[in-house]
Every structure is written in C-alpha cells, then in structure tokens.
Design an enzyme around this catalytic site. Structure first.
Site, PDB file in Angstrom:
ATOM      1  N   ARG A 166       0.847  -1.197   0.000  1.00  0.00           N
ATOM      2  CA  ARG A 166       0.000   0.000   0.000  1.00  0.00           C
ATOM      3  C   ARG A 166       0.883   1.248   0.000  1.00  0.00           C
ATOM      4  O   ARG A 166       1.536   1.546   0.997  1.00  0.00           O
ATOM      5  CB  ARG A 166      -0.933   0.020   1.210  1.00  0.00           C
ATOM      6  CG  ARG A 166      -1.756   1.309   1.284  1.00  0.00           C
ATOM      7  CD  ARG A 166      -2.966   1.214   2.195  1.00  0.00           C
ATOM      8  NE  ARG A 166      -2.640   1.049   3.597  1.00  0.00           N
ATOM      9  CZ  ARG A 166      -3.545   1.148   4.579  1.00  0.00           C
ATOM     10  NH1 ARG A 166      -4.815   1.411   4.298  1.00  0.00           N
ATOM     11  NH2 ARG A 166      -3.180   0.967   5.841  1.00  0.00           N
ATOM     12  N   ASP A 452      -4.136   3.004  14.373  1.00  0.00           N
ATOM     13  CA  ASP A 452      -3.282   3.585  13.346  1.00  0.00           C
ATOM     14  C   ASP A 452      -3.866   4.937  12.978  1.00  0.00           C
ATOM     15  O   ASP A 452      -4.737   5.472  13.684  1.00  0.00           O
ATOM     16  CB  ASP A 452      -3.125   2.658  12.143  1.00  0.00           C
ATOM     17  CG  ASP A 452      -4.429   2.444  11.374  1.00  0.00           C
ATOM     18  OD1 ASP A 452      -5.453   3.087  11.699  1.00  0.00           O
ATOM     19  OD2 ASP A 452      -4.421   1.636  10.429  1.00  0.00           O
TER      20      ASP A 452
END
Length: 542
Positions: A166, A452
């Site tokens: 990613r 996160d």
C-alpha cells in the site's frame, strides 16, 4: 546529494546518505521515479484542488450523488480475470514495512500480507528507504532479522502469504525528493520504487506486483492510478495488466462512485476493500458542519450501523456483479496476554465480526495481529467452501441501496451518544498516536486495540465536530469547549516524560481547537516534524 537530470526533468534527493538509500535509489531507479512524478504532477495537483472545491460544497450543505455514467452501466464489462495466486484471499494481515513485521506478516498463515507505507507507517526517510529494501529482500526470499534485544532470529518459512503493497495516498508529498524543484508525490515514490525493484522477479516466481490503493475520493483519481499503471508498465516493458490493485473504499464520496472506480481500473482491478475506519473518518470530515450528521462516540459506530451496513452491501453487490473481490475490513481488537477471560471475549468479538462479513458475502477479511489469523480463517472456512464468493453471493440487496441509505447514522439511546468517557478516550487516542507518529512509529496498541492513523482520525474529527457545534457530554451535561479539551490534553501529557509528548500536546490542542477549520489529515499537520532538518530547510524555500 543523489540526483538525476534529463532534458525534461531533474530529480534530487534531499536526505542524509544511508546504505539503504544507496541500495534502492540507483540512477535507473531515480530516473524512473522522476519520470513518473514529472509526468503526473499536474494531474495530481488538479485532482487535489478538486477535492478542496468539493469539500467547500459539502460545507455549504451538499451531499454526494450517484453518477450513473452510461458506459459504466453497460452490463457486459467485467474486471480483469483473477490471477491464480490470489484466487483465495479469505484472510489478509496488514502491518508496517519494518523488517521484523514483514517477516512475521509473510509467515503469519494469512493468504495475503499487505506491507503498508501508509496508515501504519510513519514516513520518516529511514522507514521509507529501509522499507523498500525490506520488501526487495522479501521478494528475493533472502530477508532475515535478528533481534538485538533477545537474539531471536527471524526468516521466511516455506509457505508465505502473497505480498501486496500500500503506497501513500494522493494527498501526501515526499518532502525528501523534488522533481523540477517541486515536492514529489509520496504515492508515486512508494509505488514506483517497489515496482522497479521487484516486478521482474515477482513475475519469474509466478506472481506479479499487487497493490492496495488508499483514500481515493473519486473515479477520476482511480483513472489517474490506471494511467500511472499503464505508463509504468510501458516504461519497464511489462504487458498491460501486469499490475493489479485493490482499492480501499474508505471515503464517503468514493462510495457513491464504486462502480465507476472499478470501471476505470478494470484492466488492473482486484476489487474493493471496506476500509471501515477511514470511511467513518471521511463521513465525519465531509459533513462536519451538518448539524444532522453529528457522529456519536466511536464505540457506537459499529458495522451494524445503517450507513455501514448499506456500504458493505453495496460493495459486495458492485464487486460481484463485475466479477471481482469484495474484501471485508479490519477489526481493531488485538489479543490480550494479561487476562485470559478478557482475551476470550476479544476473540469472540473478532469471530462475530468475521462471521457477519462472510455471511454477508465478503470474499475475505483483514486482521491486525498474527494471533487472529486462525480465528478469522476458521470462521471463513466454516461458511465459505470455495476460494471466494464472487459467483455464489450476488448480494442483490446492494442494488437497492439508496443515496440516503449511505448517510444514515445509528440511533443511539439518550445519554449515550456523546459521553465524558468517550471524549477523554478520544483525546487520549489522538494524543498517543500523534506522539508515536512524530517519533517514527505508525501504529500502536492502546486500550487493547491496534490504533493507526485511521482510528486516530475518527477521534480527532468527531471531537472537533462536537466542539464546533457546542455540544455537551450527555452523562454530565458539561459543554465541550476548547478549554476543556486542552485540559484533557495537558492532564494526559503530564503523565508522561521523554518522547515527544509536549510537541504532540501542542499539535493536538491546535488541531482540536481551531475554530475556522478542521485539518484534512493529522499526518499532513505532523509531517514537517519528521522531516530531516536539511530537508525542512530546503522545503521552507520552495
């Protein structure tokens, strides 16, 4: 200074030299990164400008609409056929790109490991270049690591997960690199370096370059990625369609353009993923000024919420209609070693979440910890007997999802929508994550959950929204003000020494208390504080 100059572009690296940088930033690699950044700089900037204009329209009271573009409505088109090594994606694990995590992710027993340069990685120069080196070594099969603390040795097992990568989102720059004097795209930097170093070896091994694409806000941003793929493949002599990508459906605007996004990427597509936490953040951010769309405590924003259920059903319907994957989302809960009973409850929570996903029709799911892989796999094995559900679960209810359905917040009992506990917990989450991020750490365990950037952003956005609208915490009737938020931040900062707590406290108070605007992303606010001094001086002159 590393640099490469051609007739059309000049790429420079403004960072201290290191062995990792020397390895991954060869002259040929720099040439490729520079060419890609130069080619797509103007289009990227124009699309980022379009985001800002759209945000103003939402602030003025507008809501998204379905597009219904005629070419996309053609019933005959399908996404590209699915490669053999990713037919089964029932369990995927994600994590940052540090060496130990890459090894553990690939050895986890999951079908896919997504190495993340985005929400779970703080993009310090060291993290980025060492991350690229770690992925190159992983693809070569040579990666290993020995802990300096324990002496434990880590290396790849015989059977490993399929590697996905990613890159960062379109909104993020790479401040250590300039192309023609302009900051490089973080997205293209991450994408291009991985492709350059690994495409041929992956193909030789019977795989290919797989990506996850984050935070797209429109089909035009998907079209940009598709053109980036085509140009990169032509540059490197790869057949068109070699690259495959799954789009994280994690913005409220993208949920109104699901089919259009797949259409733009159809020759390179591997479906959509329900990026639930960023999706909720996007909802709050886009409608922050709408008094009828004020989000309750994060704990109330479950996958059973009307807007989340509608979102998942539509993802499954659109993806299966077009012959591709609909991957479920991440449960933030992680195992507990300190309390066996509570750990059992956590595992039950994860199992229930995964059972809901597989029964609904998802083809796979995400976990944040290796200890959860078996739990998720057992649930999917129990309910999904083929490699995926693309042919067997059309989810026709998704065809009935309306524009209004995608905006329906949950009905929360009186007194529980906004609480003092939720406010305090939210402030703590934003503060702890911000402090870790500016130290170079992109994901942290907090209150037995994995936090996160996405989960921290939900708290940041909703606290700003509560304060902006002058709401009260319903359990005590106290107004949420800038002073109250600042006191909570100061109290939490006072409990810690060392680290970057004072700086984090200052930044968090500013982000949560600004009356005129909600910053688009926590990471863009904090980014200057992780850029090297040399690079920061250069950046200030641009």
């Amino acid at each position: 200074m590393m640099e490469y100059k051609s007739e059309s572009f000049h790429i420079q690296v403004h960072a201290p030299p290191s062995d990792a940088a020397n390895e991954v930033l060869s002259t040929d690699a720099l040439r490729f990164v520079g060419y890609m950044c130069h080619t797509f700089h103007e289009r990227r900037q124009n699309l980022l400008g379009a985001r800002k204009q759209r945000a103003k329209e939402f602030d003025a009271g507008e809501t998204p609409k379905f597009l219904n573009i005629p070419a996309v409505q053609d019933p005959n088109w399908k996404c590209a056929s699915i490669p053999s090594d990713v037919q089964d994606r029932r369990v995927e694990i994600t994590g940052p790109v540090d060496r130990k995590m890459v090894i553990n992710g690939l050895n986890s027993g999951a079908c896919v490991y997504m190495a993340d340069f985005e929400d779970s990685t703080s993009p310090t120069w060291k993290n980025l270049v060492e991350g690229q080196l770690n992925l190159r070594d992983a693809v070569q099969g040579s990666i290993s690591y020995t802990s300096s603390c324990t002496g434990k040795h880590y290396s790849l097992g015989k059977k490993t997960a399929v590697l996905f990568v990613r890159p960062r989102g379109w909104h993020l720059n790479e401040a250590h690199v300039t192309v023609n004097g302009k900051l490089a795209s973080g997205s293209i930097f991450d994408f291009a370096l991985y492709l350059f170093h690994n495409a041929q070896r992956l193909i030789t091994k019977g795989s290919r370059p797989y990506y996850y694409l984050p935070k797209l806000e429109s089909h035009l941003e998907a079209r940009l990625w598709n053109d980036v793929f085509i140009t990169a493949q032509q540059y490197l002599g790869l057949p068109i369609g070699t690259i495959r990508a799954t789009v994280l459906l994690e913005t409220i605007t993208a949920s109104y353009e699901m089919e259009e996004i797949l259409y733009e990427l159809r020759d390179h597509s591997l479906g959509l993923n329900c990026g639930r936490w960023d999706y909720l953040f996007s909802y709050i951010k886009k409608f922050k000024l709408h008094p009828d769309k004020i989000a309750p405590d994060r704990s109330c924003l479950t996958m059973e919420s009307p807007l989340m259920e509608a979102y998942c059903k539509r993802v499954i319907y659109i993806c299966h209609k077009r012959g591709t994957f609909a991957i479920g989302g991440m449960s933030a809960v992680i195992p507990r070693k300190d309390d066996a009973k509570k750990n059992e409850m956590n595992l039950k929570c994860v199992a229930n979440d995964k059972e809901r996903e597989v029964i609904l029709g998802h083809d796979g799911t995400w976990v944040a910890h290796p200890a959860l892989v078996k739990c998720a796999r057992d649930i999917f094995d129990k309910h999904m007997f083929a490699a995926n559900q693309i042919e067997s679960k059309p989810m026709m209810e998704g065809a009935k999802v309306t524009e209004a359905d995608l905006l329906l917040l949950p009905q929360v009992p009186d007194g529980k929508a906004i609480t003092s506990k939720g406010l305090k917990c939210g402030v703590k989450t934003v503060l702890h994550y911000t402090e870790a991020w500016i130290r170079g750490v992109g994901c942290i365990p907090l209150n037995h959950k994995m936090e996160d950037a996405a989960t921290a952003e939900i708290s940041r956005a909703q606290i700003w929204q509560w304060r902006h609208h002058g709401l009260v915490t319903q359990d005590d009737g106290v107004v949420i003000t800038s002073h109250r938020i600042s006191s909570l931040v100061d109290n939490e900062v006072a409990m810690h020494t060392g680290g970057r707590w004072k700086l984090a406290g200052k930044l968090v108070k500013e982000m949560l208390s600004q009356h005129d605007r909600l910053d688009d992303f926590l990471t863009t606010v904090c980014y200057p504080y992780i850029v090297t001094t040399h690079c920061e001086e250069r950046r200030a002159r641009l």
